[in-house]
Design an enzyme around this catalytic site. Sequence first.
Site, PDB file in Angstrom:
ATOM      1  N   VAL A  78      -9.174   1.878 -12.265  1.00  0.00           N
ATOM      2  CA  VAL A  78     -10.556   2.399 -12.805  1.00  0.00           C
ATOM      3  C   VAL A  78     -10.596   2.664 -14.456  1.00  0.00           C
ATOM      4  CG1 VAL A  78     -12.046   4.166 -12.620  1.00  0.00           C
ATOM      5  CG2 VAL A  78     -11.334   3.155 -10.439  1.00  0.00           C
ATOM      6  N   TYR A  79      -9.036   3.389 -14.746  1.00  0.00           N
ATOM      7  CA  TYR A  79      -8.836   4.039 -15.932  1.00  0.00           C
ATOM      8  C   TYR A  79      -8.765   2.714 -16.997  1.00  0.00           C
ATOM      9  CZ  TYR A  79      -9.163   8.917 -14.453  1.00  0.00           C
ATOM     10  OH  TYR A  79      -9.606  10.095 -14.111  1.00  0.00           O
TER      11      TYR A  79
ATOM     12  N   GLY B 211     -10.107   4.090  -5.395  1.00  0.00           N
ATOM     13  CA  GLY B 211      -8.528   3.463  -5.735  1.00  0.00           C
ATOM     14  C   GLY B 211      -7.448   4.256  -4.717  1.00  0.00           C
ATOM     15  N   VAL B 212      -6.462   4.585  -5.547  1.00  0.00           N
ATOM     16  CA  VAL B 212      -5.025   4.893  -4.747  1.00  0.00           C
ATOM     17  C   VAL B 212      -5.292   6.487  -4.512  1.00  0.00           C
ATOM     18  CG1 VAL B 212      -3.691   5.671  -6.888  1.00  0.00           C
ATOM     19  CG2 VAL B 212      -2.587   4.749  -4.759  1.00  0.00           C
ATOM     20  N   ASP B 213      -5.993   7.096  -5.144  1.00  0.00           N
ATOM     21  CA  ASP B 213      -6.462   8.516  -5.128  1.00  0.00           C
ATOM     22  C   ASP B 213      -7.294   8.596  -3.711  1.00  0.00           C
ATOM     23  OD1 ASP B 213      -6.999  11.163  -5.369  1.00  0.00           O
ATOM     24  OD2 ASP B 213      -8.207  10.871  -6.915  1.00  0.00           O
TER      25      ASP B 213
ATOM     26  N   ASP C 137       0.761  -0.999   0.028  1.00  0.00           N
ATOM     27  CA  ASP C 137      -0.177   0.057  -0.009  1.00  0.00           C
ATOM     28  C   ASP C 137       0.868   1.329  -0.243  1.00  0.00           C
ATOM     29  OD1 ASP C 137      -1.531   2.001   0.652  1.00  0.00           O
ATOM     30  OD2 ASP C 137      -2.399   1.150   2.357  1.00  0.00           O
TER      31      ASP C 137
ATOM     32  N   ASN D 108      -7.673  12.372 -10.790  1.00  0.00           N
ATOM     33  CA  ASN D 108      -8.196  12.757 -11.775  1.00  0.00           C
ATOM     34  C   ASN D 108      -8.409  14.192 -12.080  1.00  0.00           C
ATOM     35  OD1 ASN D 108     -10.632  13.876 -10.599  1.00  0.00           O
ATOM     36  ND2 ASN D 108     -10.908  11.828  -9.716  1.00  0.00           N
TER      37      ASN D 108
HETATM   38  N1  AR6 Z   1      -1.299   1.558  -2.952  1.00  0.00           N
HETATM   39  C1  AR6 Z   1      -0.802   1.033  -4.039  1.00  0.00           C
HETATM   40  N2  AR6 Z   1      -1.687   0.989  -5.090  1.00  0.00           N
HETATM   41  C2  AR6 Z   1      -2.932   1.166  -5.184  1.00  0.00           C
HETATM   42  C3  AR6 Z   1      -3.594   1.322  -3.791  1.00  0.00           C
HETATM   43  C4  AR6 Z   1      -2.674   1.582  -2.556  1.00  0.00           C
HETATM   44  N3  AR6 Z   1      -3.339   2.107  -1.463  1.00  0.00           N
HETATM   45  N4  AR6 Z   1      -4.824   1.336  -4.048  1.00  0.00           N
HETATM   46  C5  AR6 Z   1      -5.026   0.940  -5.449  1.00  0.00           C
HETATM   47  N5  AR6 Z   1      -3.817   0.854  -5.971  1.00  0.00           N
HETATM   48  P1  AR6 Z   1      -6.706   3.413  -9.628  1.00  0.00           P
HETATM   49  P2  AR6 Z   1      -6.485   4.730 -12.212  1.00  0.00           P
HETATM   50  C6  AR6 Z   1      -3.594   0.540  -7.415  1.00  0.00           C
HETATM   51  O1  AR6 Z   1      -8.005   3.065  -9.871  1.00  0.00           O
HETATM   52  O2  AR6 Z   1      -6.595   3.614 -13.040  1.00  0.00           O
HETATM   53  C7  AR6 Z   1      -9.684   7.240  -9.142  1.00  0.00           C
HETATM   54  O3  AR6 Z   1     -11.106   7.251  -8.232  1.00  0.00           O
HETATM   55  C8  AR6 Z   1      -4.952  -0.144  -8.076  1.00  0.00           C
HETATM   56  O4  AR6 Z   1      -4.859  -1.422  -7.721  1.00  0.00           O
HETATM   57  O5  AR6 Z   1      -6.378   4.058  -8.175  1.00  0.00           O
HETATM   58  O6  AR6 Z   1      -5.388   5.963 -12.646  1.00  0.00           O
HETATM   59  C9  AR6 Z   1      -9.205   8.669  -9.375  1.00  0.00           C
HETATM   60  O7  AR6 Z   1      -9.717   9.575  -8.777  1.00  0.00           O
HETATM   61  C10 AR6 Z   1      -4.243  -0.305  -9.603  1.00  0.00           C
HETATM   62  O8  AR6 Z   1      -3.162  -0.893  -9.805  1.00  0.00           O
HETATM   63  O9  AR6 Z   1      -6.184   4.655 -10.498  1.00  0.00           O
HETATM   64  C11 AR6 Z   1      -9.490   8.623 -10.799  1.00  0.00           C
HETATM   65  O10 AR6 Z   1     -10.640   9.145 -10.990  1.00  0.00           O
HETATM   66  C12 AR6 Z   1      -3.528   1.279  -9.488  1.00  0.00           C
HETATM   67  O11 AR6 Z   1      -3.358   1.558  -8.116  1.00  0.00           O
HETATM   68  C13 AR6 Z   1      -9.398   7.249 -11.226  1.00  0.00           C
HETATM   69  O12 AR6 Z   1      -9.284   6.286  -9.951  1.00  0.00           O
HETATM   70  C14 AR6 Z   1      -4.367   2.468 -10.083  1.00  0.00           C
HETATM   71  O13 AR6 Z   1      -5.542   2.110  -9.886  1.00  0.00           O
HETATM   72  C15 AR6 Z   1      -7.934   6.969 -11.752  1.00  0.00           C
HETATM   73  O14 AR6 Z   1      -7.681   5.643 -12.223  1.00  0.00           O
END
Ligand code: AR6
Length: 186
Positions: A133-134, A38-40, A16, A30
């Site tokens: 998500v993207y 997600g990570v955001d 994490d 975003n």
């Molecule tokens: N630590 C590390 N990686 C993580 C964590 C964490 N705590 N949580 C999720 N991931 P995403 P995107 C991974 O969806 O595709 C948001 O709503 C996850 O498993 O977070 O760029 C934003 O506000 C995946 O491998 O980001 C945007 O609207 C990676 O992080 C949108 O999602 C990216 O997944 C951005 O989408």
Amino acid sequence: MKAKINGNTLELITGDITQFSTDVMVNAANGTLMGGGGVDGAIHRAAGEELLEECKAVRNNQLHGDLLPTGEAIMTRGYNLPAKYVIHTVGPVWGEHSGEEAALLAKCYSHSLLLSFEKNMKRISFPSISTGVYGYPVEKASIVAIQTIGEFLKSNEFGKVTMVLFSREDYETYVAALEEYLSEWN
Ligand code: AR6
């Protein structure tokens, strides 16, 4: 896995991202900069309310109310995170940029590295931008990420770049991309 590139370290780990101490933590945000899932979401929760307040100020002042464009990056403080700064970058949504997805994803990495370099920060950690998500396929995204980071490290004295992968599968995919990159290089 750890690799040395031009005296710099490129490290791949699972976990994490909000738990790992660094100078600069990169957020897969975003364009609104108002948080999300997600990570955001995880980064905003761990940082506390002040991060959102600074993001609002950036939207109003630096961006004059506009969205942060895809591929661009801005920097805020890290507040309660184990990081001095957070870089918020907007990855491409897979299939929505007429074939420019790879170029835009590369910009997320290179702009984040450059911003950190200019601030004299020596350690940066990235999540796998756009592959949640993207919808960017992780195998393709890992090649873009590793190549962009690798080329940056080849030409700069930076320090340490860590990619924090959230699943074992993602980690294995990034390891394969890094091994391939190193074998082409050597
Ligand atoms: N630590 C590390 N990686 C993580 C964590 C964490 N705590 N949580 C999720 N991931 P995403 P995107 C991974 O969806 O595709 C948001 O709503 C996850 O498993 O977070 O760029 C934003 O506000 C995946 O491998 O980001 C945007 O609207 C990676 O992080 C949108 O999602 C990216 O997944 C951005 O989408």
